[in-house]
Design a protein around this motif. Sequence first.
Motif, PDB file in Angstrom:
ATOM      1  N   MET A   1       1.394  -1.066  -0.305  1.00 31.58           N
ATOM      2  CA  MET A   1       0.028   0.016  -0.105  1.00 31.58           C
ATOM      3  C   MET A   1       1.145   1.444  -0.197  1.00 31.58           C
ATOM      4  O   MET A   1       1.767   0.827   0.663  1.00 31.58           O
ATOM      5  CB  MET A   1      -1.083  -0.161   1.038  1.00 31.58           C
ATOM      6  N   THR A   2       0.928   1.920  -0.670  1.00 31.66           N
ATOM      7  CA  THR A   2       1.427   3.545  -0.979  1.00 31.66           C
ATOM      8  C   THR A   2       0.377   4.795  -0.108  1.00 31.66           C
ATOM      9  O   THR A   2      -0.507   4.657  -0.561  1.00 31.66           O
ATOM     10  CB  THR A   2       1.427   3.921  -2.757  1.00 31.66           C
ATOM     11  N   LEU A   3       1.151   6.014   0.046  1.00 26.18           N
ATOM     12  CA  LEU A   3       0.654   7.176  -0.036  1.00 26.18           C
ATOM     13  C   LEU A   3      -0.397   6.849  -1.278  1.00 26.18           C
ATOM     14  O   LEU A   3      -1.736   7.736  -0.337  1.00 26.18           O
ATOM     15  CB  LEU A   3       1.963   8.421  -0.020  1.00 26.18           C
ATOM     16  N   TRP A   4       0.242   7.319  -2.123  1.00 23.01           N
ATOM     17  CA  TRP A   4      -1.653   7.747  -2.953  1.00 23.01           C
ATOM     18  C   TRP A   4      -2.366   6.851  -2.732  1.00 23.01           C
ATOM     19  O   TRP A   4      -3.956   6.992  -2.724  1.00 23.01           O
ATOM     20  CB  TRP A   4      -1.077   7.331  -4.496  1.00 23.01           C
ATOM     21  N   ASP A   5      -2.274   5.448  -2.513  1.00 22.39           N
ATOM     22  CA  ASP A   5      -3.294   3.708  -2.165  1.00 22.39           C
ATOM     23  C   ASP A   5      -3.991   4.736  -0.572  1.00 22.39           C
ATOM     24  O   ASP A   5      -5.667   4.554  -0.519  1.00 22.39           O
ATOM     25  CB  ASP A   5      -3.411   2.756  -1.613  1.00 22.39           C
ATOM     26  N   ILE A   6      -3.247   5.030   0.091  1.00 25.81           N
ATOM     27  CA  ILE A   6      -4.153   5.798   1.454  1.00 25.81           C
ATOM     28  C   ILE A   6      -4.891   6.444   1.058  1.00 25.81           C
ATOM     29  O   ILE A   6      -5.884   6.656   1.405  1.00 25.81           O
ATOM     30  CB  ILE A   6      -3.490   6.340   2.498  1.00 25.81           C
ATOM     31  N   ILE A   7      -4.648   7.536   0.056  1.00 22.97           N
ATOM     32  CA  ILE A   7      -5.287   9.374   0.145  1.00 22.97           C
ATOM     33  C   ILE A   7      -6.334   8.766  -0.824  1.00 22.97           C
ATOM     34  O   ILE A   7      -7.384   9.669  -0.600  1.00 22.97           O
ATOM     35  CB  ILE A   7      -3.848  10.689  -0.286  1.00 22.97           C
ATOM     36  N   LEU A   8      -6.165   7.927  -1.782  1.00 21.17           N
ATOM     37  CA  LEU A   8      -7.647   7.906  -2.340  1.00 21.17           C
ATOM     38  C   LEU A   8      -8.713   7.198  -1.658  1.00 21.17           C
ATOM     39  O   LEU A   8      -9.293   7.024  -1.253  1.00 21.17           O
ATOM     40  CB  LEU A   8      -7.278   6.615  -3.386  1.00 21.17           C
ATOM     41  N   LEU A   9      -7.811   5.877  -0.639  1.00 14.53           N
ATOM     42  CA  LEU A   9      -8.916   5.108   0.460  1.00 14.53           C
ATOM     43  C   LEU A   9      -9.868   6.372   0.948  1.00 14.53           C
ATOM     44  O   LEU A   9     -10.886   6.193   1.299  1.00 14.53           O
ATOM     45  CB  LEU A   9      -8.207   4.642   1.274  1.00 14.53           C
ATOM     46  N   ALA A  10      -8.728   7.391   1.936  1.00 13.96           N
ATOM     47  CA  ALA A  10      -9.504   8.503   2.460  1.00 13.96           C
ATOM     48  C   ALA A  10     -10.303   9.463   1.944  1.00 13.96           C
ATOM     49  O   ALA A  10     -11.405   9.466   2.136  1.00 13.96           O
ATOM     50  CB  ALA A  10      -8.371  10.112   3.259  1.00 13.96           C
ATOM     51  N   ILE A  11     -10.196  10.165   0.713  1.00 15.25           N
ATOM     52  CA  ILE A  11     -11.250  10.420  -0.517  1.00 15.25           C
ATOM     53  C   ILE A  11     -12.529   9.288  -0.181  1.00 15.25           C
ATOM     54  O   ILE A  11     -13.752  10.107   0.036  1.00 15.25           O
ATOM     55  CB  ILE A  11     -11.143  10.639  -1.669  1.00 15.25           C
ATOM     56  N   GLY A  12     -12.376   8.316  -0.408  1.00 22.17           N
ATOM     57  CA  GLY A  12     -13.368   7.456  -0.672  1.00 22.17           C
ATOM     58  C   GLY A  12     -14.763   7.247   0.014  1.00 22.17           C
ATOM     59  O   GLY A  12     -15.395   7.366   0.226  1.00 22.17           O
ATOM     60  N   LEU A  13     -13.608   7.163   2.115  1.00 25.44           N
ATOM     61  CA  LEU A  13     -14.189   7.299   2.385  1.00 25.44           C
ATOM     62  C   LEU A  13     -14.277   8.643   3.167  1.00 25.44           C
ATOM     63  O   LEU A  13     -15.981   8.655   3.921  1.00 25.44           O
ATOM     64  CB  LEU A  13     -13.151   6.770   3.586  1.00 25.44           C
ATOM     65  N   VAL A 127       0.556  -4.240   6.813  1.00 28.01           N
ATOM     66  CA  VAL A 127       1.655  -2.761   6.655  1.00 28.01           C
ATOM     67  C   VAL A 127       0.744  -2.355   7.589  1.00 28.01           C
ATOM     68  O   VAL A 127       1.016  -0.925   7.451  1.00 28.01           O
ATOM     69  CB  VAL A 127       0.567  -2.139   5.288  1.00 28.01           C
ATOM     70  N   SER A 128       0.971  -2.505   9.088  1.00 30.45           N
ATOM     71  CA  SER A 128       1.010  -1.996   9.901  1.00 30.45           C
ATOM     72  C   SER A 128       1.611  -0.702  10.472  1.00 30.45           C
ATOM     73  O   SER A 128       1.640   0.372  10.882  1.00 30.45           O
ATOM     74  CB  SER A 128       1.683  -2.823  11.610  1.00 30.45           C
ATOM     75  N   GLU A 129       3.113  -0.839   9.282  1.00 30.80           N
ATOM     76  CA  GLU A 129       3.312   0.558  10.036  1.00 30.80           C
ATOM     77  C   GLU A 129       3.083   1.923   9.968  1.00 30.80           C
ATOM     78  O   GLU A 129       3.267   3.230   9.617  1.00 30.80           O
ATOM     79  CB  GLU A 129       5.092   0.519   9.686  1.00 30.80           C
ATOM     80  N   LEU A 130       1.780   1.516   8.205  1.00 35.22           N
ATOM     81  CA  LEU A 130       1.634   2.318   7.491  1.00 35.22           C
ATOM     82  C   LEU A 130      -0.237   3.434   8.188  1.00 35.22           C
ATOM     83  O   LEU A 130      -0.446   4.063   8.213  1.00 35.22           O
ATOM     84  CB  LEU A 130       0.880   2.351   6.567  1.00 35.22           C
ATOM     85  N   LEU A 131      -0.715   2.203   9.591  1.00 38.65           N
ATOM     86  CA  LEU A 131      -1.821   2.838   9.946  1.00 38.65           C
ATOM     87  C   LEU A 131      -1.737   3.797  10.715  1.00 38.65           C
ATOM     88  O   LEU A 131      -3.151   4.524   9.994  1.00 38.65           O
ATOM     89  CB  LEU A 131      -1.749   1.237  11.067  1.00 38.65           C
ATOM     90  N   TRP A 132      -0.623   4.516  11.221  1.00 41.51           N
ATOM     91  CA  TRP A 132      -1.343   5.570  12.442  1.00 41.51           C
ATOM     92  C   TRP A 132      -1.052   6.948  11.154  1.00 41.51           C
ATOM     93  O   TRP A 132      -1.745   8.273  11.397  1.00 41.51           O
ATOM     94  CB  TRP A 132      -0.212   5.535  12.957  1.00 41.51           C
ATOM     95  N   GLU A 133      -0.052   6.431   9.992  1.00 42.15           N
ATOM     96  CA  GLU A 133      -0.246   7.790   9.061  1.00 42.15           C
ATOM     97  C   GLU A 133      -1.661   7.437   8.092  1.00 42.15           C
ATOM     98  O   GLU A 133      -2.138   8.704   8.394  1.00 42.15           O
ATOM     99  CB  GLU A 133       0.680   7.558   7.944  1.00 42.15           C
TER     100      GLU A 133
END
Length: 182
Positions: A1-13, A127-133
């Motif tokens: 999972m990349t930063l862009w994946d997280i941003i897209l997930l955040a926008i969807g949510l 990818v638990s290291e990305l959880l808090w971010e």
Amino acid sequence: MTLWDIILLAIGLAMDCFSVSVVQSICSQGGRFRLPAMVIWMIVAFGLFQGAMPLIGYYAGGVAEDFVNRYAGWVALVLLGFIGGKMIWDSFHEEEHTHQLNFWYVLLLAVATSIDAAVSGILFVPVSELLWEAVAIIAFTSSLFSLIGYVLGHYIGRLPFNAERVGGIILVLIGLKICFLS
């Protein structure tokens, strides 16, 4: 999972928060734009709940995934259906009714729009290291989209139609979407 994946997930949510914020703005605005304390609470609550739900999903693991997959849509439908249905009812039975936000109503909306976000927490198990971010990005994005939605709703609310009735219908439709299409 990349930063862009997280941003897209955040926008969807954040889309449910955006839609509900538009509706709340349409139904509660008078003539001029204002950002009262309850609206700020709504923006903060949407961000907090959208950010907290993935944490719950992550830490609860498979148990939460099973529960959320099974019942989250129905819970959201009942909550948003009740709120939207009441708005529709009020639009037919009250003259010059302006919808007022309160602490418990905002809390109910925050829970209803964020229940399905718990499933996203399962995505961070490998990818638990990305959880808090991810939680920070999801919370910030949801709050930002709530603010944008509220501002946009002010301008949409100036159009000549029964805003409370339309807003109630939109909330019911969001509940149906969450229940049957998520």
